[in-house]
Write an enzyme that holds these catalytic residues in place. Structure first.
Site, short mmCIF file in Angstrom:
data_model
loop_
_atom_site.label_atom_id
_atom_site.label_comp_id
_atom_site.label_asym_id
_atom_site.label_seq_id
_atom_site.Cartn_x
_atom_site.Cartn_y
_atom_site.Cartn_z
N GLU A 90 0.82 -1.22 0.00
CA GLU A 90 0.00 0.00 0.00
C GLU A 90 0.85 1.26 0.00
O GLU A 90 0.63 2.20 0.76
CB GLU A 90 -0.95 -0.01 1.20
CG GLU A 90 -1.90 -1.20 1.17
CD GLU A 90 -2.97 -1.18 2.26
OE1 GLU A 90 -2.70 -0.62 3.33
OE2 GLU A 90 -4.05 -1.74 2.02
N ASP A 121 -8.51 -8.79 4.22
CA ASP A 121 -8.27 -7.68 5.14
C ASP A 121 -9.32 -7.56 6.23
O ASP A 121 -10.21 -6.71 6.13
CB ASP A 121 -8.21 -6.37 4.33
CG ASP A 121 -7.60 -5.23 5.14
OD1 ASP A 121 -7.00 -5.52 6.18
OD2 ASP A 121 -7.71 -4.07 4.72
N GLU A 141 -12.75 -1.68 11.84
CA GLU A 141 -12.67 -1.03 10.53
C GLU A 141 -13.79 -1.50 9.60
O GLU A 141 -14.38 -0.70 8.88
CB GLU A 141 -11.29 -1.33 9.90
CG GLU A 141 -11.15 -0.79 8.50
CD GLU A 141 -9.78 -1.07 7.88
OE1 GLU A 141 -8.90 -1.62 8.57
OE2 GLU A 141 -9.60 -0.72 6.70
C1 GCV Z 1 -2.45 0.60 8.36
C2 GCV Z 1 -5.99 -2.02 5.51
C3 GCV Z 1 -6.41 -0.73 6.14
C4 GCV Z 1 -5.25 0.25 6.21
C5 GCV Z 1 -4.11 -0.42 6.96
C6 GCV Z 1 -3.73 -1.69 6.21
C7 GCV Z 1 -2.64 -2.46 6.90
O1 GCV Z 1 -5.75 -1.83 4.14
O2 GCV Z 1 -7.48 -0.19 5.44
O3 GCV Z 1 -5.68 1.40 6.87
O4 GCV Z 1 -3.00 0.43 7.07
O5 GCV Z 1 -4.86 -2.52 6.12
O6 GCV Z 1 -2.99 -3.37 7.64
O7 GCV Z 1 -1.49 -2.16 6.73
#
Ligand code: GCV
Length: 712
Positions: free
Chosen positions: A303, A377, A405
């Site tokens: 990411e 996720d 989340e």
């Molecule tokens: C910290 C998901 C979440 C992100 C998070 C990522 C991760 O994509 O939406 O906010 O980033 O996981 O676990 O690194």
């Protein structure tokens, strides 16, 4: 008349004082005991506490017990330099022999015993462990006995944790926003550190120690390298010093390009000598300030985060350079396996496995690979991650998400122990039947001597720490399962309810039922039958099954549900992406065959026609719709149950949860209507008989916009 007035005022004051904490005390919510038998036993039996007053951990243990005992019984528990009949005695195992106490203490530094024993003709409660922190854990376990009004006569408890590193991961940014945080701002007030130690830091440490959590990663995995500058390390040191007596080690998320950003190097290439030296020097600097620093957590090449692949190197090169800097200080390096790239034309669910399995055996000894419970996720439901069991030469940590989340943030009641256990209890078949995820991560399956588990924290500076009063139960459950994953969700809920609400049997039963059902309810109105990742874009609040055309396909909902006029679901079988083949054959076979695949994972692994017959006999289309309607109904049931408890739980908390359940109900309807209308626009099928049509049309739901959703 005057008497009545006075009594009323007194009642009001008492109620107010009970209300005053508003959830701040968490499960350490001591209240005067109501059971006369317990009161009599405790005040009759317990007279004093004996401990090593030169030791800071034993000091806090004694203070905890004295405070709890005082509130629970209304009596003091003075400290006594010598042992007397009725003493609660904290004794390290090394001191037992000299006193001719012949008791077996667990062979695990954190383990403890609590026993009623007779020593030199004195009847005492002995709490013993190999370590001071074990004595603190034992003391909290003893306090729990009192809180739960358990009998002391014949008390005989022996416990030790199954997992060594039990760590919270805070996704806290240095500006105090919290990524995916729904409980206010970060607890860490960096601006006032290191000079000011907020009482909250101590209460945070107490709460963690009370459930055996022994580590905390203070900053977001999407890390800012500023945290590794000397000025900020002094702030980190202040927190480490505050947490030390409670056995909480501090860890930091390290940004891979820190050698460039704060070290003025031209590269962060892990094989560059200057880079390796920079990490060594940095580790030395940290350990000088914080001798028991735990280590680093790294999110790399995921990411948008930098990582070794930016320099043509592997994850092992990246992990080992940091691990070697930490090794002389006994630090550990936690390297996340949450990696995926849209440049690779591959099912996102397969990518971490593809990248990490060739690296097994190449990581240094102090590296642990941290794997999310599922391969996408933190969805309301995911099958376990195929990496569990697939890296036998590498210690694996499980990463669970306590912050909600994808489960309704802070407005939805979701007790997550059943979700955590679904993963931990899953059988990987890595070494035949019984090779559960739990046995992979506790190191027993492959004979590793380090083990760990991480929970993405749901804690912020809200008065009640976690936003939703029930979200506290997930912090509690994480700690309990990290210590002993064999506990059942029912047991954990029951303890938490009694300690938090101090409640009677029928209330306990009602709340427990709500909690145990709550996650499945969310699955029903969000992602039934294996659907996943159909939330709104980016902030993930509310439904967004129609999301498409984003910078990457695997950030859209249509990628995950693959619905078209013929059917729905992601084909991950051998005729599709073949993700099922990443599991060991026994599991792969079950998931791959539509007839044996558990229906809860159906659309995760299979693309099926709308007319496909479910086990119930109804069509897939009817089944999906009915799940959405059932989810809303179940929220209504929770509302009714909660309403019936108005006189049984604290008024403030009752009102708060009542309001939140109303919001949750509206959100469940929003989910149901949006998903049913959207999928109907694709399937073209009518709603099953008896279900009323959503009031608004699809267009209405698709045009809703949510501004300033927290947690981004
Ligand atoms: C910290 C998901 C979440 C992100 C998070 C990522 C991760 O994509 O939406 O906010 O980033 O996981 O676990 O690194």
């Amino acid at each position: 008349m005057k008497f009545i007035q006075k009594t009323l005022i007194l009642i009001l004051l008492t109620t107010l004082s009970v209300k005053a904490d508003q959830g701040y005390n968490l499960w350490l919510n001591y209240q005067k005991l109501t059971d006369p038998v317990s009161l009599k036993e405790y005040t009759g039996l317990l007279k004093s506490i004996h401990f090593d007053s030169n030791n800071s951990t034993q000091q806090v243990a004694a203070k905890e017990l004295q405070n709890a005992f005082g509130i629970l019984t209304g009596k003091d528990l003075p400290s006594n330099r010598s042992m007397e009949s009725g003493s609660v005695v904290l004794l390290k195992e090394s001191a037992l022999k000299a006193l001719q106490i012949n008791q077996q203490v667990p062979d695990n530094a954190d383990g403890f015993i609590i026993k009623q024993v007779t020593v030199q003709n004195k009847q005492i409660i002995l709490i013993s462990s190999q370590s001071d922190i074990g004595l603190l854990y034992g003391t909290f376990a003893f306090i729990k006995q009192l809180q739960l009004q358990k009998r002391l006569t014949g008390l005989n408890i022996s416990e030790s944790p199954k997992i060594q590193h039990r760590i919270l991961n805070h996704w806290d940014n240095l500006n105090r926003t919290v990524e995916r945080g729904y409980a206010g701002f970060s607890l860490w007030n960096w601006h006032t550190l290191p000079g000011y130690i907020d009482k909250r830091y101590i209460d945070y440490a107490r709460a963690n120690a009370s459930v055996g959590i022994n580590g905390t990663v203070l900053n977001n995995v999407n890390a800012n390298s500023l945290i590794l500058t000397h000025e900020w390390l002094l702030k980190v040191k202040a927190l480490a010093d505050a947490f030390r007596p409670y056995g909480i080690k501090v860890y930091l998320s390290a940004r891979f390009t820190s050698p460039i950003e704060i070290g003025k190097l031209k590269t962060a290439d892990p094989l560059n000598e200057d880079v390796a030296q920079w990490w060594k020097d940095k580790a030395n600097e940290i350990y000088k300030l914080i001798p028991d620093f735990g280590g680093f957590l790294v999110k790399a090449n995921s990411e948008g985060q930098p990582g070794p692949q930016d320099y043509g190197r592997t994850h092992t090169d990246g992990a080992n350079v940091l691990a070697r800097a930490l090794a002389p200080h006994q630090g550990i390096l936690m390297y996340r396996a949450f990696v995926y790239a849209n440049e690779i034309p591959e099912d996102r669910a397969k990518q971490a496995y593809n990248e990490f399995t060739p690296l097994d055996g190449k990581f240094d000894k102090n590296v642990m690979v941290q794997v999310k419970n599922g391969a996408i996720d933190f969805q309301p439901r995911e099958p376990f991650h195929p990496l569990f069991g697939a890296l036998p030469k590498t210690p694996i940590m499980a990463e669970l998400q306590l912050t909600q989340e994808y489960l309704g943030m802070s407005t939805n009641l979701a007790y997550l122990s059943p979700l955590f256990k679904e993963c931990l209890d899953s059988d990987t078949y890595a070494k035949g039947k019984g090779s559960t995820v739990a046995k992979v991560i506790d190191g027993s399956l492959d004979g590793h001597n380090i083990s760990g588990i991480a929970g993405v924290a749901n804690i912020g500076n809200d008065i009640n720490w976690c936003g939703h009063p029930f979200a506290q139960s997930n912090w509690y459950a994480f700690g309990k399962l990290a210590w002993n994953y064999s506990l059942s969700s029912e047991e954990i809920a029951s303890e938490w309810i009694k300690m938090t609400f101090n409640t009677d049997a029928s209330t306990l039963q009602a709340i427990s039922q709500m909690m145990l059902q709550s996650r499945e309810t969310i699955v029903n109105y969000m992602t039934p039958l294996g659907l996943h990742h159909i939330m709104s874009w980016s902030h993930h609040y509310g439904p967004g099954p129609w999301i498409k055309d984003k910078p990457r396909a695997d950030w859209t909902s249509v990628y995950y549900h693959q619905a078209d006029k013929n059917g729905i679901g992601f084909d991950r079988t051998s005729s599709g992406s073949n993700a099922t083949a990443q599991y060991f054959p026994e599991v792969a076979k079950i998931f791959n065959d539509v007839n044996t695949c558990p229906e809860k994972y159906l659309l995760w692994f299979h693309h099926l026609p709308w007319s496909y017959k479910l086990k119930s006999g109804e069509s897939l289309w009817d089944g999906i719709v009915k799940h959405y309607y059932l989810g809303v109904k179940e929220v209504e049931q929770m509302q009714n149950t909660w309403d019936s408890l108005a006189s049984k739980v604290d008024g403030d908390i009752h009102l708060q949860v009542k309001q939140l359940l109303k919001v949750q109900h509206e959100e469940a309807i929003l989910w149901r209507n949006s998903c049913v209308l959207y999928f109907q626009s694709i399937s073209g099928l009518p709603l099953p008989k008896g279900l009323s049509k959503p009031e608004k049309d699809l267009n209405y739901y698709q045009n809703l916009e949510y501004k300033y959703v927290p947690g981004i």
